[in-house]
Structures are given as C-alpha cells and as structure tokens.
Design a protein around this motif. Structure first.
Motif, PDB file in Angstrom:
ATOM      1  N   PHE A 256       0.908  -1.181   0.248  1.00  0.00           N
ATOM      2  CA  PHE A 256       0.201  -0.034   0.304  1.00  0.00           C
ATOM      3  C   PHE A 256       1.016   1.154   0.148  1.00  0.00           C
ATOM      4  CE2 PHE A 256      -3.555  -2.085   0.471  1.00  0.00           C
ATOM      5  CZ  PHE A 256      -3.349  -3.283   1.408  1.00  0.00           C
ATOM      6  N   LEU A 257       1.726   1.361   0.705  1.00  0.00           N
ATOM      7  CA  LEU A 257       3.001   2.456   1.025  1.00  0.00           C
ATOM      8  C   LEU A 257       3.719   2.846  -0.314  1.00  0.00           C
ATOM      9  CD1 LEU A 257       4.072   0.906   4.707  1.00  0.00           C
ATOM     10  CD2 LEU A 257       1.921   3.157   3.442  1.00  0.00           C
ATOM     11  N   MET A 258       4.506   1.503  -0.705  1.00  0.00           N
ATOM     12  CA  MET A 258       4.860   1.871  -2.237  1.00  0.00           C
ATOM     13  C   MET A 258       4.045   2.299  -3.315  1.00  0.00           C
ATOM     14  SD  MET A 258       7.458   1.100  -1.452  1.00  0.00           S
ATOM     15  CE  MET A 258       9.231   1.183  -2.126  1.00  0.00           C
ATOM     16  N   LYS A 259       2.336   1.680  -2.981  1.00  0.00           N
ATOM     17  CA  LYS A 259       1.709   2.730  -4.029  1.00  0.00           C
ATOM     18  C   LYS A 259       1.084   4.078  -4.029  1.00  0.00           C
ATOM     19  CE  LYS A 259      -3.551   1.664  -5.848  1.00  0.00           C
ATOM     20  NZ  LYS A 259      -4.700   0.970  -5.279  1.00  0.00           N
ATOM     21  N   ARG A 260       1.210   4.422  -2.587  1.00  0.00           N
ATOM     22  CA  ARG A 260       0.910   5.662  -2.701  1.00  0.00           C
ATOM     23  C   ARG A 260       2.270   6.491  -2.499  1.00  0.00           C
ATOM     24  NH1 ARG A 260      -1.612   7.414   3.141  1.00  0.00           N
ATOM     25  NH2 ARG A 260      -0.858   9.549   4.019  1.00  0.00           N
ATOM     26  N   LEU A 261       3.842   6.037  -2.271  1.00  0.00           N
ATOM     27  CA  LEU A 261       4.780   7.483  -2.258  1.00  0.00           C
ATOM     28  C   LEU A 261       4.096   7.028  -4.420  1.00  0.00           C
ATOM     29  CD1 LEU A 261       7.406   5.611  -0.652  1.00  0.00           C
ATOM     30  CD2 LEU A 261       5.790   7.866  -0.104  1.00  0.00           C
TER      31      LEU A 261
ATOM     32  N   LYS B  33       2.569   7.628  -6.496  1.00  0.00           N
ATOM     33  CA  LYS B  33       1.085   8.443  -6.953  1.00  0.00           C
ATOM     34  C   LYS B  33       1.456   9.452  -8.058  1.00  0.00           C
ATOM     35  CE  LYS B  33      -1.123  11.960  -5.612  1.00  0.00           C
ATOM     36  NZ  LYS B  33      -1.655  13.110  -4.509  1.00  0.00           N
ATOM     37  N   GLY B  34       1.030   9.601  -9.142  1.00  0.00           N
ATOM     38  CA  GLY B  34       2.041  10.120 -10.144  1.00  0.00           C
ATOM     39  C   GLY B  34       2.971   9.974 -11.221  1.00  0.00           C
ATOM     40  N   GLN B  35       2.915   8.202 -10.905  1.00  0.00           N
ATOM     41  CA  GLN B  35       3.988   8.630 -12.149  1.00  0.00           C
ATOM     42  C   GLN B  35       4.171   8.518 -13.681  1.00  0.00           C
ATOM     43  OE1 GLN B  35       6.741   7.272  -9.564  1.00  0.00           O
ATOM     44  NE2 GLN B  35       7.724   8.056 -11.873  1.00  0.00           N
ATOM     45  N   LYS B  36       4.496   8.879 -13.989  1.00  0.00           N
ATOM     46  CA  LYS B  36       4.056   8.579 -15.931  1.00  0.00           C
ATOM     47  C   LYS B  36       5.272   8.527 -16.504  1.00  0.00           C
ATOM     48  CE  LYS B  36       0.220  11.221 -16.803  1.00  0.00           C
ATOM     49  NZ  LYS B  36      -0.224  12.135 -17.645  1.00  0.00           N
ATOM     50  N   TYR B  37       5.584   7.233 -17.068  1.00  0.00           N
ATOM     51  CA  TYR B  37       7.064   6.852 -17.918  1.00  0.00           C
ATOM     52  C   TYR B  37       6.703   7.882 -19.509  1.00  0.00           C
ATOM     53  CZ  TYR B  37       7.056   3.904 -14.234  1.00  0.00           C
ATOM     54  OH  TYR B  37       7.557   3.432 -12.927  1.00  0.00           O
TER      55      TYR B  37
ATOM     56  N   LEU C 168      -3.197  -3.567  -7.261  1.00  0.00           N
ATOM     57  CA  LEU C 168      -2.329  -3.999  -5.808  1.00  0.00           C
ATOM     58  C   LEU C 168      -2.971  -5.704  -4.984  1.00  0.00           C
ATOM     59  CD1 LEU C 168      -2.396  -1.313  -2.675  1.00  0.00           C
ATOM     60  CD2 LEU C 168      -0.163  -2.970  -3.902  1.00  0.00           C
TER      61      LEU C 168
END
Lengths: 118, 422
Positions: A50-55, A57-61, A107
């Motif tokens: 969960f935490l990794m997903k939260r951190l 956020k906003g990742q685009k390639y 997840l």
C-alpha cells in the motif's frame, strides 16, 4: 464508546462484550470474502504494498529521448500536439506528458491472472 | 467538472473569511456579510470575495512524475494588518498569498494618460499633483513567497506555528520547518525514511503544531499512532516525546485492521489540552496527558465494517476524511458517504447525521436528521447501507472558530450551515 441516542432496535445486543463480538465477525467475514476473490493477496496485511503505491502516485513514463528525437525530426514541420492514436507514444508521434496514460499500479491481481471465475 | 472538486476548506482566525481550494488549483475565498439593518436576513451570509489560480499542473521530467495542481491544504496566517495572508499547498510546493483590497486609484498622472499610454514629454506644459479617487472595491491576490523543492514525497499537511513566524510542512516520510520569510531553505525535523525502502512499514499521514506551545507538534501515521514531538529536545525530532496508541485486541485482528486504523487527520482542540484523530470508521479524542488510549471514541459509520471487502475493491477504504472541533471544543464534526456528515456533542453525548445536498437543504430551512438502517426492517425515513452512494463523500469540513457556522464540501459544492437565531 459514546452513547448514541437511537431508538432501541429489538435485534440489537445490549451487553458491550456481545457488541464487540458482533463487530469482529463481520470484519472477518469480509476478510474471507476478499481472500476468496484474490487468493494471492499479500501475506502481510497493510504492508509496504500500500505504502509503495501511495508513494508512487503520479508516476508516468515519459521518454525524453523519444521526445527530443521526434522533435528534432519534425523541426521544419508543424508539431502535432496529440496523435490520432493516443496510445502511440514512441517513434514518430511526439509524446507529451498529457498523452501518457496514467500507469496505475494494481495491488489486487486481475481475476484472469488469479484463475478465479466468479 | 472534475477540476471543481473541492479539496480543502478553512476558516480564518476570525471566521469572517472562508477559503476553499479545488482540484484545478484554484482558491476561492468567501467573506461573511456584515450586519446590515436594511437587509437583516443577509447577516452572516458568505459571498465570493476573491478567486485566484494558486497552483498549475507541472511535470517533473527528471523523475517522470506528474505534479497535480490540486490544493491539498490551505492554512491562514493570523491577521497583522489590513491584508490577509494564507498558505496554500499542492503535492510539492507551498505558496504564501497576500490578499489585499484596493478601493482607491490615483488619477491625473503627468507622464501618462488615463488609459496608461505615455504622454509625449515635450507636450507637457504644466505640472499637476495626482489625486486619489475612490473606485469599486478590487480584491487582489498576489504570491509573496514560494517554498519549493523541499519535498520528495507528497505534502499532506501544513501548519502555522503559534509564534506566527514559522510553519511546518509534512509529506509521507518527512516533516520540514520553514520560516515564513525564507524560501531558499527549510529545516528537516522528522525523517522516517528507512535506509532500505523495502523495510517501509508506515508513513506520515498528518501533522499539526500545538495551538499555544510553539515548540510542540504532533504527527499521525498510517498505523494509527500519534507521536508528539518537542523541538527543544533535539534538532531532529525522530524520537518522540509522547507516543499515543490504542492497544489492539490481537484476537480481533484482520487483513483490514491496519488499513482502517490509518489516521487521516489529526487536530488539536482550541484549548490545546486534547487532540482528535480520524481513522476510517471512527473519531477519537485523546487527552495529551494520557498516551495509553483515547478518552473518547465516536463511531462515524460502524455499519461499513461489514462492507470492507467491497470498500477495499473500490478503493473507498483509502478515503481520507477530515475532522474538526467547534470553537468551544464541545462538539466535533466529520464527514461520511452519501453526502452525510456527523456531529457529536461531547457534553450531552448526543450525535446526529445530517445530509448536505440540494434536495435536502432549502435556504433557511432546518436540516433533518438522517439515519442509516443497518439490517432488518427499514423504517420509512431511513436509508439502507446498500443504497448509500459511495461517490458522494464528504471529506472536508470546517467549523467557524467562534460561531455555530459550518462549511461542508460535497464534491464540487460548498454548503454553509448556520445555527438558527430564534
């Protein structure tokens, strides 16, 4: 626990202990439901997934190399702001941040991957 | 329109101004109407005072990271002169805005015309003194400071210190201390980032300064704990002075336990003696002198406990609800789903569920209490749990610092409710 001013529901338990037990059972039932749907779901409850997903956020390639190469090629031509096919983000089509599909990390594994049929 | 979704609501210290921030990076400020004999009914109404674009979307090319313009928090500074100041923040950048009024304009310049065009100096034969003339009130917002590049992770909180000189900003793993005058550096006061990210077990969810003790602040975590720190004890407050955690019954632990214990908001009482935390299903009041357990627990929507599986699947279980105190700390309020919000009176121990929607609120009509039916027979006025609209969430609410006036944000609508004056 604060006392609530509610009309007495005949089905409601009165003893606090009984109330606690009632509270636990639904949660466990829900957990069983979830595990049945997604058996591969993490052994560690609420762990770093969960935490990794939260951190993240906003990742685009976005490949700046592609972007600059295409921009250089198109120097004399008009720069297209968005190609007709939004999924095409490499090669001749100049990708811009707005074009990129948001990468949402999942997840919960897809039902197909889990082999479960509802 | 998605950009209209309100993401934060905050009264200023006097309650005369109410600021809202939205997903599109805009700030709208409302001002309370002064008492007016000719229009007695308009006393206390809030009207738009100023609107401005606070943040713009950005793209960090180096990290391939999209930076949303959504305003996460607004916090007002105490008023020191005619102008008003507020801090607004998105995920990465905090800005100090000055909102000032202009009701006079200078006319009769020598070197330029009334429409601003420069006059030919050789044509000027006489000197005149410009005079100030009244004009229609104009409210201007200008950015005075931009506090950037201090957060690797997403900012969830800002809090102005009682010293009125400093403020803190908190992201998932770190808390920084700023001076309002200095933008090129900040002090890191909390850092919970593990050396190995795979060992990450909890993140910071909210932080706030104590309302009176300028050396004290608290921060809450995703594991349902609160740490109180004293900046006098050391420069880096990684070691807390107090640790608040409610003991958990190990036999009741489930997959959802940690997720629903995650604290989404922490607020000190106005008195500074208590603090309140909001987790997924309840609101807890803590006495700062007692770390072992809260002194009060109020159930917000306990009926959701038997819906946790689907709430996990639709991500609602991760919704972050805020909570607030009334001016005298005798009541607390928080939001729920279906545009419902809950108020708890700490003295009488009564609670009520109200709805913020166009259908249920006509101007100057009283709100009718609502009730959710959890099972068995549904009474006529009740709504069943399965009929609740989980897209209608009230995450942001605010209470006037003195009067019984509340502001409730329901997606892209703002509702302001006031106590009836008999």
């Amino acid at each position: 626990m604060s006392q609530k001013q509610e009309e007495e529901n005949p089905a409601e338990e009165t003893g606090e202990e009984k109330q606690e037990k009632e509270g636990i059972l639904p949660e466990r039932a829900e957990e069983a439901k979830l595990k049945a749907k997604y058996p591969s779901l993490g052994q560690k409850p609420g762990g770093s997934d969960f935490l990794m997903k939260r951190l993240q956020k906003g990742q685009k390639y976005f490949d700046s190399g592609d972007y600059n190469m295409a921009k250089a090629k198109m120097k004399n031509k008009q720069l297209p702001s968005a190609g007709p096919d939004k999924n095409l983000v490499t090669g001749d089509h100049i990708p811009t941040p707005q074009d990129l599909p948001q990468r949402k990390s999942s997840l919960v594994t897809s039902k197909l991957a889990g082999g479960q049929v509802e | 329109m998605a950009a209209d979704i309100i993401s934060t609501v905050e009264f200023n210290y006097s309650g005369d101004l109410l600021a809202t921030g939205d997903k599109g990076g805009r700030v709208v400020i409302f001002q309370r109407e002064q008492e007016n004999k000719s229009r007695p009914h308009s006393r206390g109404e809030y009207n738009v005072y100023s609107t401005f674009q606070s943040h713009e979307p950005e793209f960090d090319y180096l990290k391939s990271l999209e930076i949303e313009e959504k305003i996460n928090k607004i916090r007002w500074l105490p008023q020191q002169n005619a102008a008003h100041f507020l801090l607004s923040t998105n995920d990465k950048t905090i800005k100090l805005w000055k909102i000032s009024e202009r009701d006079k304009r200078a006319e009769g310049y020598n070197l330029k015309d009334e429409d601003g065009r420069l006059r030919d100096p050789f044509r000027i034969t006489a000197l005149r003194v410009p005079i100030l003339k009244p004009m229609d009130l104009m409210v201007e917002a200008s950015p005075r400071r931009i506090f950037a590049n201090a957060h690797t992770y997403h900012i969830n909180s800002i809090s102005v210190n009682s010293d009125h000189e400093t403020y803190l900003s908190a992201d998932d793993l770190r808390i920084n201390l700023w001076h309002l005058e200095i933008t090129d550096r900040s002090f890191n006061i909390v850092d919970i980032k593990p050396a190995n990210m795979e060992e990450l077990t909890e993140v910071i969810t909210a932080a706030e300064f104590h309302p009176h003790q300028c050396n004290v602040f608290v921060y809450s975590s995703s594991k349902g704990t609160i740490r109180l720190c004293d900046m006098r004890s050391s420069a880096l407050c990684d070691r807390h002075s107090k640790f608040f955690e409610e003991p958990e019954d190990p036999s009741s632990r489930s997959f959802f336990s940690e997720i629903i214990s995650s604290i989404s908001d922490v607020k000190f009482s106005h008195s500074g003696r208590y603090m309140m935390t909001r987790d997924y299903l309840s609101v807890k009041v803590w006495d700062l002198n007692m770390e072992s357990r809260p002194v009060e627990t109020h159930q917000v929507h306990e009926y959701l406990r038997s819906k946790l599986c689907s709430l996990y699947e639709n991500d609602c279980i991760f919704d972050k609800f805020e909570c607030c105190w009334n001016g005298s700390d005798s009541a607390i309020m928080t939001g729920s789903y279906n545009n419902f919000f809950r108020m708890f009176d700490r003295d009488t121990r009564r609670d009520v569920t109200l709805e913020a929607s166009r259908e249920s609120s006509k101007p100057r009509a009283s709100l009718k209490p609502r009730k959710v039916c959890t099972g068995g027979k549904r009474r006529k006025d009740e709504i069943s749990v399965d009929s609740l609209d989980f897209n209608k969430k009230i995450l942001h609410t605010a209470w006037h610092p003195v009067d019984n006036v509340i502001a409730v944000a329901a997606t892209n609508n703002l509702y302001i409710f006031q106590d009836k004056i008999n």
